[in-house]
Design a protein around this motif. Structure first.
Motif, PDB file in Angstrom:
ATOM      1  N   LEU A  32     -11.167   6.878  -5.175  1.00 27.27           N
ATOM      2  CA  LEU A  32     -12.135   6.320  -6.122  1.00 27.27           C
ATOM      3  C   LEU A  32     -12.720   7.369  -7.062  1.00 27.27           C
ATOM      4  N   GLY A  33     -12.768   8.622  -6.657  1.00 21.21           N
ATOM      5  CA  GLY A  33     -13.230   9.694  -7.521  1.00 21.21           C
ATOM      6  C   GLY A  33     -14.600   9.413  -8.108  1.00 21.21           C
ATOM      7  N   VAL A  34     -14.796   9.910  -9.317  1.00 18.98           N
ATOM      8  CA  VAL A  34     -16.055   9.684 -10.017  1.00 18.98           C
ATOM      9  C   VAL A  34     -16.102   8.261 -10.547  1.00 18.98           C
ATOM     10  N   ASP A  35     -14.942   7.791 -10.986  1.00 20.99           N
ATOM     11  CA  ASP A  35     -14.821   6.452 -11.543  1.00 20.99           C
ATOM     12  C   ASP A  35     -13.889   5.651 -10.653  1.00 20.99           C
ATOM     13  N   GLU A  36     -14.272   4.441 -10.273  1.00 17.08           N
ATOM     14  CA  GLU A  36     -13.443   3.614  -9.401  1.00 17.08           C
ATOM     15  C   GLU A  36     -12.061   3.360  -9.986  1.00 17.08           C
ATOM     16  N   LYS A  37     -11.955   3.355 -11.319  1.00 14.83           N
ATOM     17  CA  LYS A  37     -10.680   3.038 -11.942  1.00 14.83           C
ATOM     18  C   LYS A  37      -9.778   4.261 -12.077  1.00 14.83           C
ATOM     19  N   GLU A  38     -10.320   5.446 -11.861  1.00 18.26           N
ATOM     20  CA  GLU A  38      -9.546   6.653 -12.094  1.00 18.26           C
ATOM     21  C   GLU A  38      -8.319   6.743 -11.205  1.00 18.26           C
ATOM     22  N   LEU A  39      -8.501   6.575  -9.901  1.00 15.92           N
ATOM     23  CA  LEU A  39      -7.380   6.680  -8.975  1.00 15.92           C
ATOM     24  C   LEU A  39      -6.371   5.550  -9.161  1.00 15.92           C
ATOM     25  N   PRO A  40      -6.780   4.271  -9.150  1.00 17.24           N
ATOM     26  CA  PRO A  40      -5.789   3.205  -9.286  1.00 17.24           C
ATOM     27  C   PRO A  40      -4.995   3.257 -10.587  1.00 17.24           C
ATOM     28  N   GLU A  41      -5.669   3.388 -11.727  1.00 24.56           N
ATOM     29  CA  GLU A  41      -4.970   3.308 -13.001  1.00 24.56           C
ATOM     30  C   GLU A  41      -3.967   4.441 -13.161  1.00 24.56           C
ATOM     31  N   ARG A  42      -4.313   5.606 -12.688  1.00 24.71           N
ATOM     32  CA  ARG A  42      -3.429   6.755 -12.845  1.00 24.71           C
ATOM     33  C   ARG A  42      -2.172   6.621 -12.007  1.00 24.71           C
ATOM     34  N   HIS A  43      -2.260   5.879 -10.912  1.00 23.91           N
ATOM     35  CA  HIS A  43      -1.143   5.827  -9.987  1.00 23.91           C
ATOM     36  C   HIS A  43      -0.470   4.466  -9.898  1.00 23.91           C
ATOM     37  N   LEU A  44      -0.784   3.581 -10.831  1.00 21.10           N
ATOM     38  CA  LEU A  44      -0.092   2.296 -10.864  1.00 21.10           C
ATOM     39  C   LEU A  44       1.312   2.468 -11.434  1.00 21.10           C
ATOM     40  N   THR A  80     -10.849  -2.173  -5.002  1.00 21.69           N
ATOM     41  CA  THR A  80     -10.602  -1.242  -3.904  1.00 21.69           C
ATOM     42  C   THR A  80      -9.352  -1.619  -3.103  1.00 21.69           C
ATOM     43  N   ARG A  81      -8.533  -2.473  -3.663  1.00 18.21           N
ATOM     44  CA  ARG A  81      -7.335  -2.945  -2.960  1.00 18.21           C
ATOM     45  C   ARG A  81      -6.098  -2.665  -3.824  1.00 18.21           C
ATOM     46  N   LEU A  82      -5.106  -1.989  -3.255  1.00 21.12           N
ATOM     47  CA  LEU A  82      -3.867  -1.666  -3.952  1.00 21.12           C
ATOM     48  C   LEU A  82      -2.690  -2.279  -3.209  1.00 21.12           C
ATOM     49  N   GLN A  83      -1.766  -2.851  -3.958  1.00 19.25           N
ATOM     50  CA  GLN A  83      -0.577  -3.458  -3.371  1.00 19.25           C
ATOM     51  C   GLN A  83       0.636  -2.574  -3.655  1.00 19.25           C
ATOM     52  N   LEU A  84       1.298  -2.140  -2.604  1.00 19.01           N
ATOM     53  CA  LEU A  84       2.475  -1.289  -2.732  1.00 19.01           C
ATOM     54  C   LEU A  84       3.704  -2.046  -2.248  1.00 19.01           C
ATOM     55  N   ILE A 101      -0.487  -2.918   1.905  1.00 23.55           N
ATOM     56  CA  ILE A 101      -1.756  -3.027   1.178  1.00 23.55           C
ATOM     57  C   ILE A 101      -2.625  -1.848   1.553  1.00 23.55           C
ATOM     58  N   TYR A 102      -3.038  -1.088   0.533  1.00 29.82           N
ATOM     59  CA  TYR A 102      -3.936   0.049   0.742  1.00 29.82           C
ATOM     60  C   TYR A 102      -5.362  -0.360   0.395  1.00 29.82           C
ATOM     61  N   HIS A 103      -6.303   0.192   1.137  1.00 33.71           N
ATOM     62  CA  HIS A 103      -7.715  -0.027   0.852  1.00 33.71           C
ATOM     63  C   HIS A 103      -8.377   1.306   0.514  1.00 33.71           C
ATOM     64  N   LEU A 104      -9.123   1.320  -0.580  1.00 35.04           N
ATOM     65  CA  LEU A 104      -9.864   2.504  -0.986  1.00 35.04           C
ATOM     66  C   LEU A 104     -11.284   2.404  -0.457  1.00 35.04           C
ATOM     67  N   THR A 105     -11.778   3.502   0.083  1.00 35.84           N
ATOM     68  CA  THR A 105     -13.140   3.540   0.620  1.00 35.84           C
ATOM     69  C   THR A 105     -13.935   4.574  -0.146  1.00 35.84           C
ATOM     70  N   GLU A 106     -15.010   4.154  -0.752  1.00 33.13           N
ATOM     71  CA  GLU A 106     -15.823   5.059  -1.555  1.00 33.13           C
ATOM     72  C   GLU A 106     -16.372   6.186  -0.691  1.00 33.13           C
ATOM     73  N   GLY A 107     -16.228   7.410  -1.200  1.00 28.58           N
ATOM     74  CA  GLY A 107     -16.716   8.572  -0.476  1.00 28.58           C
ATOM     75  C   GLY A 107     -15.726   9.135   0.524  1.00 28.58           C
ATOM     76  N   SER A 108     -14.563   8.485   0.668  1.00 26.40           N
ATOM     77  CA  SER A 108     -13.546   8.954   1.597  1.00 26.40           C
ATOM     78  C   SER A 108     -12.356   9.501   0.833  1.00 26.40           C
ATOM     79  N   THR A 109     -11.658  10.457   1.427  1.00 24.33           N
ATOM     80  CA  THR A 109     -10.454  11.016   0.812  1.00 24.33           C
ATOM     81  C   THR A 109      -9.190  10.336   1.323  1.00 24.33           C
TER      82      THR A 109
END
Length: 207
Positions: A32-44, A80-84, A101-109
């Motif tokens: 999730l980084g600083v912006d919730e969209k940063e991680l998903p959009e970059r890796h779609l 916070t949900r990604l489909q692979l 299905i991946y789940h993103l957790t805020e504050g977690s790596t």
């Protein structure tokens, strides 16, 4: 006396080599980084599985029958949900579809995998253009996986991955062969579209 001096010299050389060849720092991508969209959009989008490394060969055994794998990452029903999804081309010519299905957790790596509470996935940046490295950890196994936007990244990228993972005590290495599914006339990879029953239906091109 000579043997003691020689042993001392070898010991000092070992210390010197360890200080010179330390593992390079590999910046980790925080979920999730600083912006919730940063991680998903970059890796779609589409990713090619290039290589894997682990402390033992057994931890890579699941990929020994694989010729190539193409993954596609898409947004799920929530931010916070990604489909692979994946199309796995086996060495015997068969194709096997897979979904996670991946789940993103805020504050977690870590990325958590739905239905696999024991499994955690960490993402790391790659010095290779269009590349990313994952570390999967589960009950009794740990492995590093290299992905790239291109099916044929520069050899230097694979060499750096192998060097880094070896430094991290993952000396068992597996390079995905990619001997099947290649259309030499068009320079593209063939993707087999399959039904839910696993029956081959038609071919499409991976661009």
């Amino acid at each position: 006396m000579f043997q003691r001096v020689w042993a001392a010299l070898l010991y000092l050389c070992g210390i010197l080599l360890n200080s010179v060849y330390q593992c390079p720092e590999h910046p980790q991508l925080t979920a999730l980084g600083v912006d919730e969209k940063e991680l998903p959009e970059r890796h779609l989008g589409q990713w090619y599985f290039i290589a894997g490394a682990a402390p033992t060969k057994e931890e890579l055994a699941t990929f020994e029958s694989v010729d190539n794998i193409v993954f596609n990452m898409a947004l799920g029903s929530t931010p916070t949900r990604l489909q692979l999804s994946a199309t796995m081309r086996l060495k015997n010519g068969f194709c096997v579809p897979r979904k996670w299905i991946y789940h993103l957790t805020e504050g977690s790596t870590h990325l958590s995998t739905e239905g696999r509470p024991d499994m955690k996935t960490e993402l790391f940046a790659s010095s290779c253009p269009g590349g990313i490295m994952l570390r999967e950890m589960g009950q009794g196994y740990q492995r590093f996986l290299l992905y790239n936007r291109s099916p044929h990244p520069p050899e230097k990228c694979v060499e750096e991955f192998q060097s880094l993972t070896s430094c991290l005590d993952s000396r068992a290495f597996l390079l995905i062969p990619r001997n099947q599914g290649y259309d030499g006339t068009r320079g593209t990879w063939l993707k087999v579209v399959m039904s839910h029953e696993g029956t081959r239906m038609s071919y499409g091109l991976l661009r």
